[in-house]
Design an enzyme around this catalytic site. Sequence first.
Site, PDB file in Angstrom:
ATOM      1  N   SER A   1      24.354  37.462  23.941  1.00  0.00           N
ATOM      2  CA  SER A   1      23.671  36.234  22.688  1.00  0.00           C
ATOM      3  C   SER A   1      23.406  34.963  23.233  1.00  0.00           C
ATOM      4  O   SER A   1      22.607  34.376  24.207  1.00  0.00           O
ATOM      5  CB  SER A   1      24.446  36.944  22.286  1.00  0.00           C
ATOM      6  N   MET A   2      24.395  33.823  22.838  1.00  0.00           N
ATOM      7  CA  MET A   2      25.047  32.868  22.985  1.00  0.00           C
ATOM      8  C   MET A   2      24.956  32.618  24.413  1.00  0.00           C
ATOM      9  O   MET A   2      24.265  31.742  25.336  1.00  0.00           O
ATOM     10  CB  MET A   2      25.920  31.772  22.272  1.00  0.00           C
TER      11      MET A   2
END
Length: 253
Positions: free
Chosen positions: A95-96
């Site tokens: 994700s991030m």
Amino acid sequence: MTGIPGDSPWFRNYRPAPDAPVRLVCLPHAGGSASFYFPVARELSPQVEVLAVQYPGRQDRRTEPATTDLESLADRIAEALGPWTDRPYALFGHSMGAVVGFEVARRMEAAGNGPAELFVSGRSAPSLDRADAWYPDTDEEVVAEIRKLDGTGGALLDDEETLRMILPALRADYRAVRGYRYRPGPALDCPVTAFTGDHDPKARVENVQAWVNHTSSGFGLRVLPGGHFFLVDEQEEVLRTVRERLARTPVAA
């Protein structure tokens, strides 16, 4: 560079593997911490030495201000990573963490010390980021988003004291993701392997496939059952691919 790196506030080495031919540097998701990757270290050691990145503002770094600028975060991680590149290494981000990993890879390649591979999980290609994309802002929106993605157990979110501890890091991380803007530049020299869940609302398959545009080397895509945190239930399959890829990494002379 040879020798054993010194301690760093940025990395947690849960299962030291001094004889491993390759390291895997793992970057957490928004609100995540290094301990998310403890099971990865347990499963890959001693064939692969796993370094889990600890962002400021959480767990044993909770007294430090969390970083709200993703590019600045990548700068600091890339600088801290230098002493750990005495052997081949790869980056893994969810994700991030996938975008942070991408930006770290860019910096390391520019310095002539790039990774053997970049593994990205649960994230659309950086070039698809839009300035008008919605991200949670208020505390209520942040909590609702985490519940929807099932990234933190409901019991943790229901505990007021725990929530007070994790919300500052969550807010900072979402601010960093919201403010990130992809800067066009050369494709990575290293291969990219991407993972996503088949019903991840944040990383549709066609958008994850677009990571192919960010490498001049090989690209692979694995679609596994699950939503945004598919890699928890599908850890065995994810790590099987990671092992196979890292086994091809040339051994340092």
